[in-house]
Design an enzyme around this catalytic site. Structure first.
Site, PDB file in Angstrom:
ATOM      1  N   GLY A  45      -4.558  -0.630 -26.850  1.00 45.01           N
ATOM      2  CA  GLY A  45      -4.728  -0.201 -28.230  1.00 45.01           C
ATOM      3  C   GLY A  45      -4.229   1.220 -28.396  1.00 45.01           C
ATOM      4  N   GLN A  50      -2.679   9.359 -31.996  1.00 42.01           N
ATOM      5  CA  GLN A  50      -2.542   9.610 -30.549  1.00 42.01           C
ATOM      6  C   GLN A  50      -1.109   9.997 -30.172  1.00 42.01           C
ATOM      7  OE1 GLN A  50      -4.848   5.790 -29.530  1.00 42.01           O
ATOM      8  NE2 GLN A  50      -5.262   7.099 -27.779  1.00 42.01           N
ATOM      9  N   CYS A  95      -9.566   5.171 -22.922  1.00 46.78           N
ATOM     10  CA  CYS A  95      -8.679   5.615 -23.998  1.00 46.78           C
ATOM     11  C   CYS A  95      -7.480   6.332 -23.391  1.00 46.78           C
ATOM     12  CB  CYS A  95      -9.453   6.565 -24.917  1.00 46.78           C
ATOM     13  SG  CYS A  95      -8.469   7.230 -26.265  1.00 46.78           S
ATOM     14  N   LEU A  96      -6.290   6.033 -23.897  1.00 47.36           N
ATOM     15  CA  LEU A  96      -5.088   6.689 -23.366  1.00 47.36           C
ATOM     16  C   LEU A  96      -5.109   8.196 -23.594  1.00 47.36           C
ATOM     17  CD1 LEU A  96      -2.346   4.079 -24.358  1.00 47.36           C
ATOM     18  CD2 LEU A  96      -3.092   4.654 -22.041  1.00 47.36           C
ATOM     19  N   HIS A 137     -12.945   1.159 -31.972  1.00 47.43           N
ATOM     20  CA  HIS A 137     -12.479   2.306 -31.170  1.00 47.43           C
ATOM     21  C   HIS A 137     -11.255   2.944 -31.851  1.00 47.43           C
ATOM     22  CE1 HIS A 137     -11.365   4.276 -27.188  1.00 47.43           C
ATOM     23  NE2 HIS A 137     -10.220   4.359 -27.871  1.00 47.43           N
ATOM     24  N   GLU A 138     -10.287   2.112 -32.234  1.00 45.60           N
ATOM     25  CA  GLU A 138      -9.054   2.643 -32.836  1.00 45.60           C
ATOM     26  C   GLU A 138      -9.309   3.216 -34.226  1.00 45.60           C
ATOM     27  OE1 GLU A 138      -6.718   3.109 -30.902  1.00 45.60           O
ATOM     28  OE2 GLU A 138      -7.262   1.718 -29.311  1.00 45.60           O
ATOM     29  N   HIS A 141     -10.404   6.744 -34.155  1.00 43.63           N
ATOM     30  CA  HIS A 141      -9.296   7.702 -34.027  1.00 43.63           C
ATOM     31  C   HIS A 141      -8.794   8.133 -35.409  1.00 43.63           C
ATOM     32  CE1 HIS A 141      -8.355   7.982 -29.758  1.00 43.63           C
ATOM     33  NE2 HIS A 141      -8.406   6.669 -29.621  1.00 43.63           N
TER      34      HIS A 141
HETATM   35  C1  Y12 Z   1     -11.900  -1.871 -25.427  1.00 45.26           C
HETATM   36  C2  Y12 Z   1     -12.188  -0.537 -25.345  1.00 45.26           C
HETATM   37  C3  Y12 Z   1     -11.278   0.390 -25.755  1.00 45.26           C
HETATM   38  C4  Y12 Z   1     -10.073   0.001 -26.275  1.00 45.26           C
HETATM   39  C5  Y12 Z   1      -9.109   1.029 -26.749  1.00 45.26           C
HETATM   40  C6  Y12 Z   1      -7.780   0.993 -26.072  1.00 45.26           C
HETATM   41  N1  Y12 Z   1      -7.835   1.645 -24.802  1.00 45.26           N
HETATM   42  C7  Y12 Z   1      -6.791   1.621 -23.940  1.00 45.26           C
HETATM   43  O1  Y12 Z   1      -5.777   1.008 -24.219  1.00 45.26           O
HETATM   44  C8  Y12 Z   1      -6.931   2.370 -22.698  1.00 45.26           C
HETATM   45  C9  Y12 Z   1      -5.970   2.392 -21.795  1.00 45.26           C
HETATM   46  C10 Y12 Z   1      -5.990   3.163 -20.563  1.00 45.26           C
HETATM   47  C11 Y12 Z   1      -4.959   2.985 -19.658  1.00 45.26           C
HETATM   48  C12 Y12 Z   1      -4.916   3.716 -18.494  1.00 45.26           C
HETATM   49  O2  Y12 Z   1      -3.855   3.622 -17.621  1.00 45.26           O
HETATM   50  C13 Y12 Z   1      -3.829   2.662 -16.627  1.00 45.26           C
HETATM   51  O3  Y12 Z   1      -4.769   1.920 -16.483  1.00 45.26           O
HETATM   52  C14 Y12 Z   1      -2.608   2.599 -15.799  1.00 45.26           C
HETATM   53  C15 Y12 Z   1      -5.929   4.617 -18.208  1.00 45.26           C
HETATM   54  O4  Y12 Z   1      -5.958   5.287 -16.975  1.00 45.26           O
HETATM   55  C16 Y12 Z   1      -5.203   6.376 -16.769  1.00 45.26           C
HETATM   56  O5  Y12 Z   1      -4.442   6.778 -17.618  1.00 45.26           O
HETATM   57  C17 Y12 Z   1      -5.397   7.067 -15.483  1.00 45.26           C
HETATM   58  C18 Y12 Z   1      -6.949   4.820 -19.114  1.00 45.26           C
HETATM   59  C19 Y12 Z   1      -6.971   4.108 -20.299  1.00 45.26           C
HETATM   60  C20 Y12 Z   1      -9.794  -1.337 -26.379  1.00 45.26           C
HETATM   61  C21 Y12 Z   1     -10.710  -2.272 -25.961  1.00 45.26           C
HETATM   62 CO    CO Z   2      -8.508   5.643 -27.840  1.00 41.88          CO
END
Ligand code: Y12
Ligand code: CO
Length: 171
Positions: A45, A50, A95-96, A137-138, A141
């Site tokens: 997401g 962001q 969260c990214l 969550h989004e 933001h």
């Molecule tokens: C449930 C809860 C929150 C969401 C919001 C969207 N969140 C994400 O897309 C998070 C992504 C994310 C990716 C990461 O990178 C990797 O895993 C390779 C990360 O870790 C690092 O950057 C070290 C952290 C978050 C949607 C549904």
């Molecule tokens: Co986020």
């Protein structure tokens, strides 16, 4: 084009986003860039703020039962409004913009949401499960809020201490 993701504590993440008024080619390019950026960074997401664009735009692309992230499951959400919330659910969120930190957050279990797609068509949906969590969550933001603001006082203090240490090491 892959855009740079703003990382906490960047102040721009606290901006309140504004409604989209033109469903034009510029919007479509922004949505395409958001998708490319989210996939490149392994997210599910992303909100426009962001990548530094304070507009009410978010995308969500959950993985399917086989763990595959299919583009046909991508949801593009413009000017969303939640019209109904019910129940409670706790989910470990990430969260990214807060890379590497995950914690439990309590949100509504089911929501009713109204939004527009990239063509300006109105969509009304009832969501539950992970999609409802991701949407909330989004949408936070878009109001300038991050999931870490929902942590307890003690957890937030611990997070801030760890984050300061991490920023120093990463520099
Ligand atoms: C449930 C809860 C929150 C969401 C919001 C969207 N969140 C994400 O897309 C998070 C992504 C994310 C990716 C990461 O990178 C990797 O895993 C390779 C990360 O870790 C690092 O950057 C070290 C952290 C978050 C949607 C549904
Ligand atoms: Co986020």
């Amino acid at each position: 084009m892959i855009r740079e993701i703003l990382v906490y504590p960047d102040k721009r993440l606290r901006l309140k986003s504004k409604d989209v008024t033109a469903f034009d080619a510029q919007l479509h390019t922004l949505l395409d860039d958001m998708y490319e950026t989210m996939i490149a960074k392994e997210g599910i997401g992303l909100a426009a703020i962001q990548i530094g664009i304070a507009k009410n735009i978010l995308i969500i692309n959950l993985v399917d039962e086989e763990g595959m992230q299919q583009k046909e499951d991508l949801i593009e959400v413009i000017n969303p409004k939640i019209t109904h919330k019910e129940g409670e659910e706790v989910y470990q969120e990430g969260c990214l913009s807060v890379p590497g930190y995950y914690d439990d957050v309590k949100r509504a279990e089911k929501i009713k949401v109204e939004y527009y797609n990239r063509f300006g068509e109105k969509i009304v949906q009832e969501l539950d499960g992970l999609l409802a969590i991701a949407m909330q969550h989004e949408m936070d933001h878009l109001l300038g809020h991050l999931f870490i603001e929902k942590l307890s006082y003690l957890k937030r203090k611990k997070f801030e201490k760890e984050w300061k240490k991490k920023i120093k090491v990463d520099k």
